[in-house]
Design a protein around this motif. Sequence first.
Motif, PDB file in Angstrom:
ATOM      1  N   LYS A  43       0.862  -1.184   0.000  1.00 41.19           N
ATOM      2  CA  LYS A  43       0.000   0.000   0.000  1.00 41.19           C
ATOM      3  C   LYS A  43       0.896   1.230   0.000  1.00 41.19           C
ATOM      4  CE  LYS A  43      -3.473  -2.578   2.644  1.00 41.19           C
ATOM      5  NZ  LYS A  43      -3.229  -3.802   1.994  1.00 41.19           N
ATOM      6  N   VAL A  44       0.994   1.910  -1.153  1.00 41.81           N
ATOM      7  CA  VAL A  44       1.885   3.065  -1.255  1.00 41.81           C
ATOM      8  C   VAL A  44       1.124   4.387  -1.400  1.00 41.81           C
ATOM      9  CG1 VAL A  44       3.839   1.747  -2.174  1.00 41.81           C
ATOM     10  CG2 VAL A  44       2.175   2.772  -3.752  1.00 41.81           C
ATOM     11  N   VAL A  45      -0.201   4.317  -1.524  1.00 39.89           N
ATOM     12  CA  VAL A  45      -1.017   5.523  -1.634  1.00 39.89           C
ATOM     13  C   VAL A  45      -1.847   5.613  -0.349  1.00 39.89           C
ATOM     14  CG1 VAL A  45      -2.732   6.767  -3.008  1.00 39.89           C
ATOM     15  CG2 VAL A  45      -1.112   5.225  -4.144  1.00 39.89           C
ATOM     16  N   PRO A  46      -1.390   6.422   0.607  1.00 39.94           N
ATOM     17  CA  PRO A  46      -2.049   6.447   1.924  1.00 39.94           C
ATOM     18  C   PRO A  46      -3.543   6.725   1.874  1.00 39.94           C
ATOM     19  CG  PRO A  46      -0.011   7.719   1.974  1.00 39.94           C
ATOM     20  CD  PRO A  46      -0.256   7.339   0.539  1.00 39.94           C
ATOM     21  N   THR A  47      -3.979   7.562   0.939  1.00 38.56           N
ATOM     22  CA  THR A  47      -5.404   7.906   0.875  1.00 38.56           C
ATOM     23  C   THR A  47      -6.228   6.865   0.122  1.00 38.56           C
ATOM     24  OG1 THR A  47      -4.966   9.239  -1.087  1.00 38.56           O
ATOM     25  CG2 THR A  47      -4.973  10.381   1.056  1.00 38.56           C
ATOM     26  N   SER A  48      -5.571   5.908  -0.510  1.00 39.11           N
ATOM     27  CA  SER A  48      -6.261   4.845  -1.253  1.00 39.11           C
ATOM     28  C   SER A  48      -5.589   3.503  -0.955  1.00 39.11           C
ATOM     29  CB  SER A  48      -6.220   5.131  -2.756  1.00 39.11           C
ATOM     30  OG  SER A  48      -6.884   6.313  -3.070  1.00 39.11           O
ATOM     31  N   PRO A  49      -5.749   2.979   0.249  1.00 37.01           N
ATOM     32  CA  PRO A  49      -5.012   1.776   0.651  1.00 37.01           C
ATOM     33  C   PRO A  49      -5.365   0.511  -0.138  1.00 37.01           C
ATOM     34  CG  PRO A  49      -6.630   2.377   2.315  1.00 37.01           C
ATOM     35  CD  PRO A  49      -6.605   3.498   1.325  1.00 37.01           C
ATOM     36  N   LEU A  50      -6.488   0.494  -0.843  1.00 37.45           N
ATOM     37  CA  LEU A  50      -6.828  -0.677  -1.644  1.00 37.45           C
ATOM     38  C   LEU A  50      -6.168  -0.622  -3.022  1.00 37.45           C
ATOM     39  CD1 LEU A  50     -10.622  -1.112  -0.817  1.00 37.45           C
ATOM     40  CD2 LEU A  50      -8.658  -2.294   0.179  1.00 37.45           C
ATOM     41  N   MET A  51      -5.582   0.518  -3.361  1.00 33.02           N
ATOM     42  CA  MET A  51      -4.978   0.681  -4.675  1.00 33.02           C
ATOM     43  C   MET A  51      -3.550   0.139  -4.659  1.00 33.02           C
ATOM     44  SD  MET A  51      -4.895   3.937  -7.248  1.00 33.02           S
ATOM     45  CE  MET A  51      -6.643   4.184  -7.153  1.00 33.02           C
ATOM     46  N   LEU A 158      -1.154   1.922 -12.153  1.00 39.42           N
ATOM     47  CA  LEU A 158      -0.124   0.889 -11.989  1.00 39.42           C
ATOM     48  C   LEU A 158       1.263   1.445 -12.285  1.00 39.42           C
ATOM     49  CD1 LEU A 158      -1.868  -2.234 -13.543  1.00 39.42           C
ATOM     50  CD2 LEU A 158      -1.048  -2.020 -11.182  1.00 39.42           C
ATOM     51  N   ASP A 159       1.356   2.287 -13.290  1.00 43.80           N
ATOM     52  CA  ASP A 159       2.634   2.882 -13.656  1.00 43.80           C
ATOM     53  C   ASP A 159       3.191   3.702 -12.496  1.00 43.80           C
ATOM     54  OD1 ASP A 159       4.640   3.230 -15.651  1.00 43.80           O
ATOM     55  OD2 ASP A 159       3.852   5.220 -16.093  1.00 43.80           O
ATOM     56  N   ILE A 160       2.359   4.530 -11.896  1.00 45.16           N
ATOM     57  CA  ILE A 160       2.801   5.372 -10.776  1.00 45.16           C
ATOM     58  C   ILE A 160       3.131   4.516  -9.555  1.00 45.16           C
ATOM     59  CG2 ILE A 160       2.031   7.115  -9.112  1.00 45.16           C
ATOM     60  CD1 ILE A 160       0.364   8.306 -11.508  1.00 45.16           C
ATOM     61  N   ILE A 161       2.267   3.555  -9.248  1.00 43.66           N
ATOM     62  CA  ILE A 161       2.494   2.692  -8.087  1.00 43.66           C
ATOM     63  C   ILE A 161       3.782   1.900  -8.257  1.00 43.66           C
ATOM     64  CG2 ILE A 161       1.622   0.663  -6.856  1.00 43.66           C
ATOM     65  CD1 ILE A 161      -1.221   1.876  -7.317  1.00 43.66           C
ATOM     66  N   ARG A 162       4.005   1.373  -9.455  1.00 45.34           N
ATOM     67  CA  ARG A 162       5.235   0.608  -9.703  1.00 45.34           C
ATOM     68  C   ARG A 162       6.460   1.494  -9.507  1.00 45.34           C
ATOM     69  NH1 ARG A 162       6.781  -4.477 -12.008  1.00 45.34           N
ATOM     70  NH2 ARG A 162       8.960  -4.558 -11.390  1.00 45.34           N
ATOM     71  N   GLU A 163       6.402   2.733  -9.975  1.00 46.48           N
ATOM     72  CA  GLU A 163       7.531   3.648  -9.789  1.00 46.48           C
ATOM     73  C   GLU A 163       7.758   3.926  -8.304  1.00 46.48           C
ATOM     74  OE1 GLU A 163       9.258   7.937 -11.356  1.00 46.48           O
ATOM     75  OE2 GLU A 163       7.317   7.239 -12.077  1.00 46.48           O
ATOM     76  N   LEU A 164       6.688   4.072  -7.534  1.00 45.67           N
ATOM     77  CA  LEU A 164       6.826   4.289  -6.096  1.00 45.67           C
ATOM     78  C   LEU A 164       7.400   3.061  -5.387  1.00 45.67           C
ATOM     79  CD1 LEU A 164       3.489   6.189  -5.373  1.00 45.67           C
ATOM     80  CD2 LEU A 164       5.814   7.146  -5.274  1.00 45.67           C
ATOM     81  N   ILE A 165       7.066   1.880  -5.859  1.00 43.92           N
ATOM     82  CA  ILE A 165       7.537   0.652  -5.219  1.00 43.92           C
ATOM     83  C   ILE A 165       9.019   0.419  -5.470  1.00 43.92           C
ATOM     84  CG2 ILE A 165       7.392  -1.882  -5.309  1.00 43.92           C
ATOM     85  CD1 ILE A 165       4.335  -1.539  -5.632  1.00 43.92           C
TER      86      ILE A 165
END
Length: 175
Positions: A43-51, A158-165
């Motif tokens: 969970k890398v988006v604090p305001t959207s934990p299911l994302m 997914l692109d943004i989340i992958r970059e954050l991960i």
Amino acid sequence: MTDVQRPPLTGDERTQLIGWLDLQRSFVRMKCAGLSEEDAHRKVVPTSPLMTPAGLVAHLRWNEYSWFQLNVMGVPDTGQTPWAEGGHPDAEMLVDDVPIAQLLDEYDAECARSNETIAGLSLDTVEQGPYAGKGEAASLRYVLCHMIEETARHVGHLDIIRELIDGATGYTKLG
């Protein structure tokens, strides 16, 4: 990197619509390639934990099912979907205990089923499912355009989340 193909520049409308949808669908697996189970559920988006990557893949899988099976074809929901009256509105994204490989395989299978389901239908076919009775029914053409938009939007997530991960960016070489 994997080579993927854009739809032909001069293809007919159906070829273009399904081709663009299939291209976006292919990016889902590509953006999840090489993720550990921990990262797929991170969970890398604090305001959207299911994302999470896993949550987004599950969401897209159930959107495929909902739009093409329930709405277009009018297949009744006999309890196979994750949604229940009074349940969590994003229940399809509650997949912390489901391996990412399983979710990707289920998504790929649902996408193939969607394509098989609509293969013989006219783009002017209107949906038969529960939403058709609540106002104007959408055409298959509309549903395909919506699914391109929906899938592309979540590929961007997914692109943004992958970059954050892990810093991974980009897609592939497009033909």
